[in-house]
Write a protein that holds these residues in place. Structure first.
Motif, short mmCIF file in Angstrom:
data_model
loop_
_atom_site.label_atom_id
_atom_site.label_comp_id
_atom_site.label_asym_id
_atom_site.label_seq_id
_atom_site.Cartn_x
_atom_site.Cartn_y
_atom_site.Cartn_z
N UNK A 96 24.67 57.90 -58.65
CA UNK A 96 24.10 56.74 -59.34
C UNK A 96 22.59 56.70 -59.12
N UNK A 97 21.86 56.26 -60.14
CA UNK A 97 20.42 56.05 -60.03
C UNK A 97 20.14 54.62 -60.47
N UNK A 98 19.95 53.74 -59.50
CA UNK A 98 19.78 52.31 -59.79
C UNK A 98 18.60 52.03 -60.71
N UNK A 99 17.49 52.74 -60.51
CA UNK A 99 16.32 52.52 -61.37
C UNK A 99 16.64 52.89 -62.81
N UNK A 100 17.41 53.95 -63.02
CA UNK A 100 17.80 54.36 -64.37
C UNK A 100 18.75 53.33 -64.97
N UNK A 101 19.67 52.79 -64.17
CA UNK A 101 20.59 51.75 -64.66
C UNK A 101 19.78 50.54 -65.12
N UNK A 102 18.77 50.17 -64.34
CA UNK A 102 17.94 49.03 -64.73
C UNK A 102 17.20 49.29 -66.04
N UNK A 103 16.64 50.50 -66.19
CA UNK A 103 15.96 50.84 -67.45
C UNK A 103 16.94 50.77 -68.62
N UNK A 104 18.15 51.29 -68.42
CA UNK A 104 19.18 51.25 -69.46
C UNK A 104 19.51 49.81 -69.85
N UNK A 105 19.72 48.96 -68.85
CA UNK A 105 20.11 47.58 -69.13
C UNK A 105 18.98 46.79 -69.78
N UNK A 106 17.72 47.14 -69.47
CA UNK A 106 16.59 46.50 -70.16
C UNK A 106 16.63 46.85 -71.65
N UNK A 107 16.89 48.12 -71.96
CA UNK A 107 16.98 48.55 -73.36
C UNK A 107 18.21 47.94 -74.03
N UNK A 108 19.31 47.85 -73.28
CA UNK A 108 20.52 47.24 -73.81
C UNK A 108 20.30 45.77 -74.15
N UNK A 109 19.52 45.06 -73.34
CA UNK A 109 19.25 43.65 -73.60
C UNK A 109 18.65 43.48 -75.00
N UNK A 110 17.70 44.33 -75.35
CA UNK A 110 17.07 44.26 -76.67
C UNK A 110 18.10 44.52 -77.77
N UNK A 111 18.97 45.50 -77.55
CA UNK A 111 20.01 45.83 -78.54
C UNK A 111 21.00 44.68 -78.70
N UNK A 112 21.39 44.06 -77.58
CA UNK A 112 22.35 42.95 -77.63
C UNK A 112 21.75 41.75 -78.35
N UNK A 113 20.49 41.45 -78.08
CA UNK A 113 19.81 40.34 -78.75
C UNK A 113 19.70 40.60 -80.25
N UNK A 114 19.34 41.82 -80.61
CA UNK A 114 19.19 42.19 -82.01
C UNK A 114 20.52 42.05 -82.76
N UNK A 115 21.63 42.37 -82.10
CA UNK A 115 22.95 42.33 -82.73
C UNK A 115 23.68 41.01 -82.49
N UNK A 116 23.06 40.11 -81.73
CA UNK A 116 23.71 38.86 -81.33
C UNK A 116 25.08 39.16 -80.73
N UNK A 117 25.09 40.06 -79.74
CA UNK A 117 26.33 40.57 -79.17
C UNK A 117 26.46 40.22 -77.69
N UNK A 118 27.71 40.04 -77.28
CA UNK A 118 28.02 39.90 -75.85
C UNK A 118 28.19 41.31 -75.28
N UNK A 119 28.12 41.42 -73.94
CA UNK A 119 28.21 42.72 -73.27
C UNK A 119 29.44 42.73 -72.37
N UNK A 120 30.19 43.83 -72.44
CA UNK A 120 31.46 43.98 -71.73
C UNK A 120 31.45 45.29 -70.95
N UNK A 121 31.94 45.24 -69.70
CA UNK A 121 31.90 46.44 -68.87
C UNK A 121 32.86 46.31 -67.70
N UNK A 122 33.27 47.47 -67.16
CA UNK A 122 33.91 47.43 -65.85
C UNK A 122 32.78 47.27 -64.82
N UNK A 123 33.05 47.42 -63.56
CA UNK A 123 31.97 47.37 -62.56
C UNK A 123 31.23 48.71 -62.63
N UNK A 124 30.31 48.77 -63.59
CA UNK A 124 29.64 50.03 -63.94
C UNK A 124 29.04 50.73 -62.72
#
Length: 156
Positions: A96-124
């Motif tokens: 695992x690379x925590x800094x990479x996970x954070x970068x991914x989730x920052x990008x995901x936030x923009x995608x979720x807002x753009x799509x007006x979407x909720x986010x679903x995951x296991x304990x990634x």
């Protein structure tokens, strides 16, 4: 600020109305076949095929990058590259690379807002990638919850 909603169930079956994004962690060596990706690949072929094609193309592929793959009307899979190699190829160190996970989730936030979407995951990242939830949860708070995105975490 929103809080994470913890549910018992299957993260491949979003428990909310409206648009949804299912999130999982991928490695940076183009392989898969263990962990939560098996549940995703068992249900939809597109995310794994797209990930492998993305890896081969090397275009914007690497730690901290994401790939959005639509699998149904109003439903996307987010392939997040947050793992360096695999446990068997990383000398026993958690990949695992925590800094990479954070970068991914920052990008995901923009995608979720753009799509007006909720986010679903296991304990990634907390399975084969070797992450500790106590370190992943604050990253989710800083990235997704801070942006008022609904987050559902599933335990089977």
């Amino acid at each position: 600020m929103k809080t994470i909603e913890y549910l018992k169930g299957d993260a491949t079956r979003p428990a909310s109305e409206g648009n949804a994004i299912i999130v999982h962690i991928c490695n940076d060596i183009g392989g898969g076949g263990k962990g939560f990706v098996m549940a995703i690949s068992g249900k939809w072929k597109e995310p794994e095929a797209a990930y492998r094609k993305w890896f081969e193309s090397k275009e914007h592929f690497g730690l901290g990058e994401i790939q959005m793959v639509q699998v149904e009307e109003g439903l996307w899979i987010c392939n997040m590259v947050g793992q360096h190699k695999t446990i068997s190829k990383s000398g026993g160190k958690p990949p695992i690379r925590y800094d990479a996970v954070e970068q991914c989730l920052e990008k995901l936030a923009a995608e979720a807002l753009q799509r007006n979407a909720s986010v679903h995951m296991p304990r990634i990242g907390c399975g084969l990638a070797g992450a500790k939830w106590e370190q992943i949860e604050p990253i989710i708070q800083r990235t997704l919850l801070k942006n008022n995105i609904e987050v559902y975490v599933y335990d089977l």
